[in-house]
Motif scaffolding. Structure first.
Motif, PDB file in Angstrom:
ATOM      1  N   THR A 103      -1.488  -3.764   7.585  1.00 55.09           N
ATOM      2  CA  THR A 103      -0.457  -4.077   8.572  1.00 55.09           C
ATOM      3  C   THR A 103       0.759  -3.210   8.298  1.00 55.09           C
ATOM      4  N   VAL A 104       1.317  -2.636   9.353  1.00 55.06           N
ATOM      5  CA  VAL A 104       2.528  -1.829   9.228  1.00 55.06           C
ATOM      6  C   VAL A 104       3.734  -2.712   9.542  1.00 55.06           C
TER       7      VAL A 104
ATOM      8  N   LYS B 280      15.077   1.245  15.169  1.00 55.01           N
ATOM      9  CA  LYS B 280      14.286   0.037  15.412  1.00 55.01           C
ATOM     10  C   LYS B 280      12.854   0.426  15.772  1.00 55.01           C
ATOM     11  N   GLY B 281      11.896  -0.198  15.099  1.00 52.02           N
ATOM     12  CA  GLY B 281      10.483   0.080  15.363  1.00 52.02           C
ATOM     13  C   GLY B 281       9.868   1.090  14.419  1.00 52.02           C
ATOM     14  N   ALA B 282      10.693   1.742  13.587  1.00 47.53           N
ATOM     15  CA  ALA B 282      10.164   2.745  12.655  1.00 47.53           C
ATOM     16  C   ALA B 282       9.360   2.050  11.554  1.00 47.53           C
ATOM     17  N   PRO B 283       8.234   2.667  11.096  1.00 50.81           N
ATOM     18  CA  PRO B 283       7.462   2.065  10.015  1.00 50.81           C
ATOM     19  C   PRO B 283       8.245   2.043   8.710  1.00 50.81           C
ATOM     20  N   LEU B 284       8.238   0.889   8.030  1.00 43.84           N
ATOM     21  CA  LEU B 284       8.940   0.748   6.757  1.00 43.84           C
ATOM     22  C   LEU B 284       7.966   0.664   5.588  1.00 43.84           C
ATOM     23  N   VAL B 285       7.010  -0.268   5.694  1.00 47.50           N
ATOM     24  CA  VAL B 285       6.080  -0.534   4.603  1.00 47.50           C
ATOM     25  C   VAL B 285       4.702  -0.807   5.188  1.00 47.50           C
ATOM     26  N   VAL B 286       3.662  -0.323   4.504  1.00 49.42           N
ATOM     27  CA  VAL B 286       2.287  -0.668   4.877  1.00 49.42           C
ATOM     28  C   VAL B 286       1.773  -1.655   3.840  1.00 49.42           C
ATOM     29  N   ILE B 287       1.314  -2.824   4.295  1.00 42.63           N
ATOM     30  CA  ILE B 287       0.822  -3.859   3.391  1.00 42.63           C
ATOM     31  C   ILE B 287      -0.646  -4.149   3.681  1.00 42.63           C
ATOM     32  N   GLU B 288      -1.293  -4.801   2.717  1.00 45.47           N
ATOM     33  CA  GLU B 288      -2.680  -5.225   2.894  1.00 45.47           C
ATOM     34  C   GLU B 288      -2.771  -6.710   2.578  1.00 45.47           C
ATOM     35  N   SER B 289      -3.399  -7.464   3.487  1.00 48.87           N
ATOM     36  CA  SER B 289      -3.633  -8.884   3.268  1.00 48.87           C
ATOM     37  C   SER B 289      -4.909  -9.263   3.974  1.00 48.87           C
TER      38      SER B 289
ATOM     39  N   LEU C 298       0.815  -1.207   0.000  1.00 49.25           N
ATOM     40  CA  LEU C 298       0.000   0.000   0.000  1.00 49.25           C
ATOM     41  C   LEU C 298       0.850   1.259   0.000  1.00 49.25           C
ATOM     42  N   LYS C 299       1.960   1.226   0.763  1.00 50.38           N
ATOM     43  CA  LYS C 299       2.775   2.438   0.863  1.00 50.38           C
ATOM     44  C   LYS C 299       4.157   2.109   1.399  1.00 50.38           C
ATOM     45  N   ASN C 300       5.173   2.691   0.795  1.00 57.97           N
ATOM     46  CA  ASN C 300       6.523   2.648   1.341  1.00 57.97           C
ATOM     47  C   ASN C 300       6.708   3.882   2.215  1.00 57.97           C
ATOM     48  N   GLU C 301       6.996   3.679   3.480  1.00 63.45           N
ATOM     49  CA  GLU C 301       7.111   4.786   4.424  1.00 63.45           C
ATOM     50  C   GLU C 301       8.512   5.386   4.467  1.00 63.45           C
ATOM     51  N   VAL C 302       9.475   4.753   3.784  1.00 62.49           N
ATOM     52  CA  VAL C 302      10.859   5.238   3.805  1.00 62.49           C
ATOM     53  C   VAL C 302      11.379   5.340   2.374  1.00 62.49           C
ATOM     54  N   LYS C 303      12.539   5.977   2.226  1.00 61.03           N
ATOM     55  CA  LYS C 303      13.203   6.090   0.935  1.00 61.03           C
ATOM     56  C   LYS C 303      14.583   5.456   1.044  1.00 61.03           C
TER      57      LYS C 303
END
Length: 715
Positions: free
Chosen positions: A675-676, A661-670, A649-654
């Motif tokens: 899910t973050v 540690k714990g930072a959001p990287l990718v938001v996925i859908e399943s 759904l979204k890449n939260e980083v570049k």
């Protein structure tokens, strides 16, 4: 806003729940042919009752379900094509007409609460097994339903249910209600599009996330939000109601559904624990009032939120369908509610009066339902999917029931909800029901995907749950106890080694262990196992096991654990039976006979699953290459993989970003859930493997870190 305080209620006689106010008597037309517009265990459960009543059924299936159990359970089934075919109401109605089908049962998902679909059935002369379309529309719109309930004198949670849907306007309403607040879609259900917002600073981000998930789950209009006061220590208590076309309406007891994750239920039980009779009867009366206020017909569930701190309860919503947890109510009332649906739809009166229902509830004790999900509780209840390589279920009886849509060899697809089965047990009292549930869960064996079965066992052993001290935040409150790492007994490692030893001899193939002079006369093997318990803060215990065969079915075993003295078992008598990757062992240890099943995963020949003394243990059988990696001799490039089949759904980083540690990287859908994926370490992003909109298989690399000294592999 009025609320009911049980401590202020005076004890009184049971209200007169049965009424006959309709002058025109509906004509009784028996149902003889039925289209089941749903899938999985839902379709199978409806088919079972229909078949018993002599009703011819037709089932529907999509491409992912072409080889499913429900597709083949009926004499006739029709394919719908793509995975979203179950939502194509217009086509489903046409199929019913085309095949001359008299009635349609929507199950309890997909189109079951779609008022437009119910209306189309009515227009085409197809009997819709459910409430009238108008009642469904009134109660399906959560804002409208609260207006109706307020007018009828049913207490509602304080909140905003209006048409101002701008971000700034909703935030202002949230401030007036005061944080924490609960965001949920007006078309919500199953926890989809629902978010708890603890403070103002996170409101807008949570609102966007809730709207995106709701739109994906419920379509256009799903993004319209309610803002309600969040009860800090709530219980979720719901009442099963049933009404006929003659004006009769009864309550079939209440269910406590407080033990939840992701705002979705895991355990349901009836009667609700620690609830006095005055409050119980008041809940039933308000539920019946809610149903009568909208001219309800058929099965429905009126859901209440119960504030543990004040004793107040409030109307949340009404589910205008038969729910997943209806077997709990069937167990404590001795009824078949699907049969009731057929009879009411045909124009018959309710089979039981309220007085008869009360008598049955008093006689039949307590019941609990556990939902068996394809998910990983130890990884934040991430949904899973895959083939059921091995499946063993508890024995069923009058007091133990299993509603399931899968058998061994079936595939649980990521296209739909991951519920594999429902296990329902009954006892003369709540304590007995809990003990029976835990024993039944111990008989479950599932290999091929992650499940919540071990977690459910821990729930049943939880002192707080046994005491009935439940609330919707139960899992978070007791997570330290519920997710405590398990120490694997030495007998598990011995049986795992014996299982591999005997299976590979049976297959006449080289084992994974190190061979010491192995040849025609050799009798010793060494194996190195690693525990796959993700809760282990050390990353999994490594244990070496040596097996020496001294004679026919006679063995010695030696176990070496880190920082411990070697443990030796001599003269173990062990017999085994091997078939298709499964080894059944019966071994006589000193003073103990232990029966074990060892499963070798055909998709990963390094993974073993051991079922022993009612517990499941997953191990990795380390070959030399794996051993080098485990010892840090070959560092793998740090990466983060998709934990399940999903869509990005979204890449939260570049690329090039430094993250903690714990930072959001990718938001996925399943499985229609967001899910973050968070960073397992501090580091620098080297590569983003996928762009937004891409679909990925489980295990696909999503993010790669720069190789830095001390960086750990995150897969």
């Amino acid at each position: 806003m009025r609320s009911i305080k049980p401590t202020h209620l005076r004890r009184r006689a049971f209200p007169r729940y049965l009424s006959t106010t309709t002058s025109a008597q509906p004509h009784i037309v028996p149902i003889t042919s039925l289209l089941i517009a749903n899938r999985g265990e839902i379709a199978l459960r409806i088919h079972k009752t229909a078949e018993r009543l002599g009703i011819k059924t037709t089932t529907l299936y999509t491409d992912p379900d072409a080889s499913s159990q429900h597709a083949s359970c009926s004499p006739h089934s029709v394919g719908l094509g793509a995975a979203d075919g179950y939502l194509d109401g217009e086509r489903i109605v046409k199929l019913a007409k085309q095949h001359g089908i008299q009635a349609l049962h929507p199950g309890y998902g997909f189109l079951s609460e779609n008022s437009a679909f119910a209306k189309r059935c009515e227009q085409e002369g197809v009997v819709f097994i459910g409430p009238p379309a108008q009642a469904m529309a009134d109660m399906g719109d959560k804002a409208r339903s609260k207006e109706i309930m307020t007018e009828a004198g049913v207490p509602c949670v304080p909140g905003y249910h209006g048409g101002e849907q701008g971000e700034a306007e909703l935030l202002e309403h949230a401030k007036l209600i005061q944080f924490p607040v609960l965001l949920k879609s007006v078309r919500g259900g199953g926890g989809k599009g629902m978010r708890i917002v603890m403070e103002e600073g996170e409101f807008l981000q949570q609102l966007k996330s809730a709207r995106a998930e709701a739109r994906a789950s419920f379509g256009e209009g799903g993004e319209v939000m309610l803002v309600e006061k969040y009860i800090v220590r709530p219980r979720h208590v719901e009442v099963q109601v049933f009404a006929d076309k003659h004006g009769n309406c009864v309550a079939l007891g209440e269910r406590d559904c407080s033990v939840q994750r992701r705002h979705q239920k895991i355990l349901e039980e009836s009667p609700a624990p620690d609830l006095d009779n005055v409050t119980r009867l008041e809940l039933w009366e308000k539920a019946r009032t809610a149903a009568l206020a909208v001219g309800y017909v058929g099965a429905g569930t009126v859901e209440f939120i119960f504030d543990k701190d004040t004793g107040d309860f409030y109307f949340m919503e009404m589910n205008t369908r038969l729910q997943v947890e209806h077997p709990v109510s069937e167990m404590v009332t001795g009824t078949d509610l699907v049969e009731w649906q057929f009879r009411v739809a045909a124009g018959e009166r309710l089979p039981l009066t309220q007085k008869e229902i009360i008598e049955r509830i008093q006689e039949r004790g307590a019941a609990i339902e556990a939902r068996i999900y394809a998910e990983n509780p130890e990884r934040g209840f991430l949904p899973d999917s895959g083939k059921l390589v091995h499946l063993r279920t508890p024995r069923v009886s009058e007091d133990i029931r299993i509603d399931a849509g899968f058998v061994e060899g079936d595939t649980v697809t990521e296209a739909y909800d991951g519920m594999i089965a429902k296990l329902i047990v009954r006892g003369q009292d709540r304590e007995t029901a809990i003990r029976r549930m835990e024993l039944a869960l111990r008989d479950y064996e599932v290999v091929g995907l992650s499940t919540n079965i071990e977690f459910l066992k821990r729930l049943c052993r939880s002192p707080a749950f046994i005491a009935g001290d439940v609330e919707t935040g139960f899992i978070e409150k007791w997570k330290e106890e519920l997710f405590d790492p398990v120490v694997v007994n030495p007998e598990v490692f011995v049986q795992a080694a014996l299982g591999v030893f005997t299976s590979h001899i049976t297959k006449d193939a080289e084992p994974h262990g190190e061979s010491l002079g192995f040849g025609t006369n050799s009798s010793e093997r060494r194996f190195l196992f690693k525990s796959l318990d993700v809760l282990d803060p050390k990353g999994g215990e490594e244990v070496e096991v040596s097996i020496t065969q001294k004679g026919n079915n006679l063995f010695d075993a030696r176990i070496l654990r880190k920082d411990e003295k070697a443990q030796v078992f001599e003269n173990l008598v062990s017999s085994s039976a091997f078939a298709a990757g499964k080894t059944g062992l019966t071994t006589f240890f000193p003073h103990t006979r232990i029966e074990t099943t060892v499963i070798e995963d055909p998709n990963n020949d390094n993974k073993l699953t051991v079922f022993q003394t009612g517990a499941k243990t997953e191990l990795s059988l380390i070959s030399p290459a794996w051993y080098e990696r485990a010892l840090g001799l070959k560092e793998l490039r740090a990466s983060v993989a998709a934990p399940m089949p999903c869509k990005i759904l979204k890449n939260e980083v570049k690329e090039g970003d430094r993250v903690t540690k714990g930072a959001p990287l990718v938001v996925i859908e399943s499985m229609k859930m967001e899910t973050v994926i968070r960073s397992p370490q501090d580091g620098v992003i080297k590569k983003l493997a996928h762009k937004e909109g891409d679909k990925c298989k489980a295990g696909t690399i999503l993010v790669v870190f720069e190789e830095e000294e001390g960086a750990a592999t995150a897969r």
